[in-house]
Design a protein around this motif. Sequence first.
Motif, short mmCIF file in Angstrom:
data_model
loop_
_atom_site.label_atom_id
_atom_site.label_comp_id
_atom_site.label_asym_id
_atom_site.label_seq_id
_atom_site.Cartn_x
_atom_site.Cartn_y
_atom_site.Cartn_z
N MET E 104 0.82 -1.21 0.00
CA MET E 104 0.00 0.00 0.00
C MET E 104 0.85 1.26 0.00
N LYS E 107 2.66 1.69 -3.36
CA LYS E 107 1.64 2.09 -4.35
C LYS E 107 1.33 3.59 -4.22
N HIS E 287 -3.41 -10.70 -2.68
CA HIS E 287 -3.76 -9.39 -2.12
C HIS E 287 -2.76 -8.32 -2.52
N GLU E 290 -3.52 -7.36 -6.01
CA GLU E 290 -4.77 -6.58 -6.05
C GLU E 290 -4.51 -5.13 -5.62
N ILE E 291 -3.68 -4.96 -4.57
CA ILE E 291 -3.39 -3.61 -4.07
C ILE E 291 -2.59 -2.80 -5.08
#
Lengths: 293, 293, 293, 293, 293
Positions: E104, E107, E287, E290-291
């Motif tokens: 996260m 990103k 996950h 996906e993030i």
Amino acid sequence: MINYNPTDWFTFIFRIHRADTVKKLFPMFIAIALYSCVIAWLELTFIRAQAERDHLKNISAMHGLLGFVISMLLVFRTNTAYDRWWEGRRQWGGLVNSSRNLAMKLKAMLPTGHPAVAWFAHMIPNYAFALKDHLRGEFHPDKLENIAEDELERLGKGIHVPNRMATLIMEKINELHRQQVISGDQLITINAQLESFTDICGACERIKNTPIPFSYSVFLKKFIFFYVMTLPMGYVFGLGYLVVPMVVFIFYVLASLELIAEEIEDPFGKDANDLPTETISANIRRHVQEIMQ
Amino acid sequence: MINYNPTDWFTFIFRIHRADTVKKLFPMFIAIALYSCVIAWLELTFIRAQAERDHLKNISAMHGLLGFVISMLLVFRTNTAYDRWWEGRRQWGGLVNSSRNLAMKLKAMLPTGHPAVAWFAHMIPNYAFALKDHLRGEFHPDKLENIAEDELERLGKGIHVPNRMATLIMEKINELHRQQVISGDQLITINAQLESFTDICGACERIKNTPIPFSYSVFLKKFIFFYVMTLPMGYVFGLGYLVVPMVVFIFYVLASLELIAEEIEDPFGKDANDLPTETISANIRRHVQEIMQ
Amino acid sequence: MINYNPTDWFTFIFRIHRADTVKKLFPMFIAIALYSCVIAWLELTFIRAQAERDHLKNISAMHGLLGFVISMLLVFRTNTAYDRWWEGRRQWGGLVNSSRNLAMKLKAMLPTGHPAVAWFAHMIPNYAFALKDHLRGEFHPDKLENIAEDELERLGKGIHVPNRMATLIMEKINELHRQQVISGDQLITINAQLESFTDICGACERIKNTPIPFSYSVFLKKFIFFYVMTLPMGYVFGLGYLVVPMVVFIFYVLASLELIAEEIEDPFGKDANDLPTETISANIRRHVQEIMQ
Amino acid sequence: MINYNPTDWFTFIFRIHRADTVKKLFPMFIAIALYSCVIAWLELTFIRAQAERDHLKNISAMHGLLGFVISMLLVFRTNTAYDRWWEGRRQWGGLVNSSRNLAMKLKAMLPTGHPAVAWFAHMIPNYAFALKDHLRGEFHPDKLENIAEDELERLGKGIHVPNRMATLIMEKINELHRQQVISGDQLITINAQLESFTDICGACERIKNTPIPFSYSVFLKKFIFFYVMTLPMGYVFGLGYLVVPMVVFIFYVLASLELIAEEIEDPFGKDANDLPTETISANIRRHVQEIMQ
Amino acid sequence: MINYNPTDWFTFIFRIHRADTVKKLFPMFIAIALYSCVIAWLELTFIRAQAERDHLKNISAMHGLLGFVISMLLVFRTNTAYDRWWEGRRQWGGLVNSSRNLAMKLKAMLPTGHPAVAWFAHMIPNYAFALKDHLRGEFHPDKLENIAEDELERLGKGIHVPNRMATLIMEKINELHRQQVISGDQLITINAQLESFTDICGACERIKNTPIPFSYSVFLKKFIFFYVMTLPMGYVFGLGYLVVPMVVFIFYVLASLELIAEEIEDPFGKDANDLPTETISANIRRHVQEIMQ
């Protein structure tokens, strides 16, 4: 520490290992067997009145009542000793982690080929070796790699070697920071690893220097002693001479627990149950040098 | 704390140390022995009917049932007292670590020969001595080294000495920061050590000032008292006058556990089981000055 | 919390303190004594056949078997209740530490005589007082010192007072940061203390609002009830009317443990066993103002 | 979770709540009562020889011996289940703290009236609602307030909703940092809160997805089953038909403990004993909006 | 790990799962049944004198006394083994959290479309797969996605693969920092996640490589062995040939506890009770991607 396959039951049951409590307690077994024999012979020979026999027999009620307390105290003892042993292991695991993380970060921060890379590749593992020996009250300068002559002189007897080496590492880092090789932000990111060395050293010294409170140790030994010594008195009339192996076996169980607890309480020595600090230090050297090469 | 060789069993069993619960409980042993004698004599002399004897004898069923509860409560008591003692030890271990780490970092940060180096070399160990005395409700200015006259005046009676000294250290650090001797990034890296002093002081005060909840303490004492007082009533018909040593021994076990728990619950005093804060403080002084010299 | 000298045994044993479970359970003792009398009379009068008597007598086997379970459940209950009480104490110890550390750091950072020094010297202790009252569902604005009129207005009913005060402190710090009185690096060093206030408040609310799971509470009460109610049935033939004091004593032990656990589980009220949050708040005020003056 | 007054004993004892294990185990009670009746009838009718009767009677020795083990295993089970339940509660308490602290810090950092203030005032509580539903395998977009259309589209089925929302918050913070609304130092001070959201989500998923190891669960069920099934065999000759209620009661105690442990092990559902995540989420919304308004 | 519905009792009780201790201990059951038969036959046939019979019968007193100790030791064993298993689970939960948080943050920090985004989206999950295989002493390069040829070459046999991959990640981050894509402040905010990878790896290695101290393991096996072997001797005269199933059942309980403890102590393998590291790694990949997409 002995590496063993924990599922290989039968070898364990019949082999008497050098660390086995059976071996250490053997002279005590003989003494207690003799004592129980004498008590049994005395009671069976000289006590004839039924009333007296009944009274002696009922002493076993006391052993029943106190059986809970002694069991729980021994488990308390076992727990605290094990907790220290496991905390010691966690501290050395923390040293492995800090050494690796510091090596990785410095490798990533420092320019390729900077002489400090080689210096740290030797100095970080040296700390582990110095700590291992320090916790055994020893100092082996020959186990330290690539240490400068003038640095070695300052690590003599009477000096706290791990402290001295942590100071050397701190000073080298700050020198690199003053030379702007390591920026202020980078300094912050390696701070946790740098201080962990001394925190781990302090925690290990704490475990080593603080046995269970004196009163508990004395009380537990007195309790086990009087509990076992009064056992044959009560059980002779129920068990006859079978009381001898029974008392020896109960003593084996109670004394083993106290004995193992004493042994693992200081986990940094060279006993069979102690932590493999030698191997861990060697692994730190291998992995740190693999990372930084 | 008494330094002892934990494996030297027999000395412990027969020597009565000054911290031994046997010594402290001796007057109680006499009282309980007399009480049990009287109960035994009364029951054996005046209670003749078999039905009444059987009823009294069965009181021991209650002691069996409650034997679990009393054992587990005493182990709970032992556990909580030991946890405080051990937390106290960890806090002082933390003080050792923070003192060393702060000394190393300042030694590495400050320019060689800067007067602040000498100031911290005295002030960091002084904190340990001040805290030790503070936890005993004492204040010994003569144990503090190289403290300025005006600073000493502000450490008089009624003042929280460790707080005052931590403030002095904080102010000195911020003064050095304002003079740009310590950069902002370096300030961040020593922040954890600086705040740990006051955290450790607070944690020790908490341990010292918070005994086990009043209700537990009262309940446990009442429980032990009534348990031991009713013991001879039930066991007289089974054991005769042997009930006397048995009741004394059971009382010894139960009361010792409560007594030791009370003793180690406040570990900062000068009792035999208390933590060696004196020695730890002296070690902090020796090591910090070795690091910073 | 009652300050007591934990070694003064005999006062405890015979004095009935207002927080004593003996006092609270007294009506129950009467009821259970009557119940046991009735059961004893019924069984001794109407049950004549030896077989039936033997069957009833053996009910006590069940009490023996379940004695372990009930003892251990009560110790589990005691442990969890005590853990909450001790965690509550640690949180308030943390508040003491954070208040002192924040005061020391601000004192060192802020220029001498800056008006914010006086503001924080009042506001930090005010947080402790607000939290103490908040945990009791109260609000006493008169206990808050030197609070501005407009600020006080915003602390009315329906508002979460500790949150509001923590926000005021955060805003003041950020204002000082915007005015460059506190640098960015200094902001980072006081961040842990600033967020600890709200963390402590949340942890205390958690302890207060979360009793042990409903099912355990119900199950334990049912278990104690049926255990004690069936006790006289089994023991009448062994003990005669002595069963009455025995059942009362066993009930006293089991119910006391449950009762004390319920009492200390929420440690922020004004009960005899509750934490001295009043005194701790006053100490925070005294020490913070001593530091910042 | 059921809010109850934990001191109201008698209601609890006689009321059968829907979460009560008595209700759930009732069919089993009938089955076990019938089984015990049959065993008792068979043994009392067909086994006549005294030797055989004695042998069967002594089976109860086994139940005595294993009584310790089964009790301690059930307490171990109770402990681990309770620890998960309490850890779940602490994680949600942590979410409350992080939400409040983040709200306070952003309120203090962001200029008054900045649109991000309103965005966070909705988004922080939305995270709690999303997490609550995620842990129940549900998704209720209508519970999320003021969420943009395009953001909502990206939260459809198959997406890990809490991860998505944490990413949105992270991105918003970094956008504000790039716009220099939040400085680098301020970014560091809110970092702990930002990462705690995902840490809490992960910890709750871990608790939810990891029951006690399969082997323990199977072993404990087998152990309870055979223990209870063999109980009537041994106790029939001592208790007659009284063995029936006794076996049912012992089964009630053992099975209740296992049943409650299973129920509270996953504390995020909608059972009577589960954590009030619904209420906690609503409180987070109320408090965060109070702080940021 | 086997996913099971923990409330489905009866299937568990009668199904013999491959991980069931009943299956593993079956040959031992036969041996112990035969042994008990022989002892029973010998005692019942050859020992005729009532005094001798009584003496043998009273051996069971020893089993009663030691029943506490053996139960508590087994629960201690169970506790320590479970703690390791649960700590292993927490470490992998920590890996999930660190992977998500790092994804996260990166990103949010990195410019959209920067090639490093895709690199980390593959590299972070690759770490989990590498660690899983490393803990099993394996290496499967085909499970690592999008790894460059030259990087793969450096991950050969003899190399500590997780260390190598963590170093790659550290170097990539520092490269981005040197290119000013990641600022110094941002570097500080991702530092905790970066170092957690190696900390988790070290913690898992510690759990894997440190079984319970050798002495405890040996002592416990010897204790169980002699306890079970002497059981039939004492109980034959009370139970007749019923002693055979009783001894087998007691052995089943005691040995199962030791066996399960040994099995779950090293939770990173492929046993039925081991942690689902395979599934966790796959979830991390899903996950993280996906993030970061």
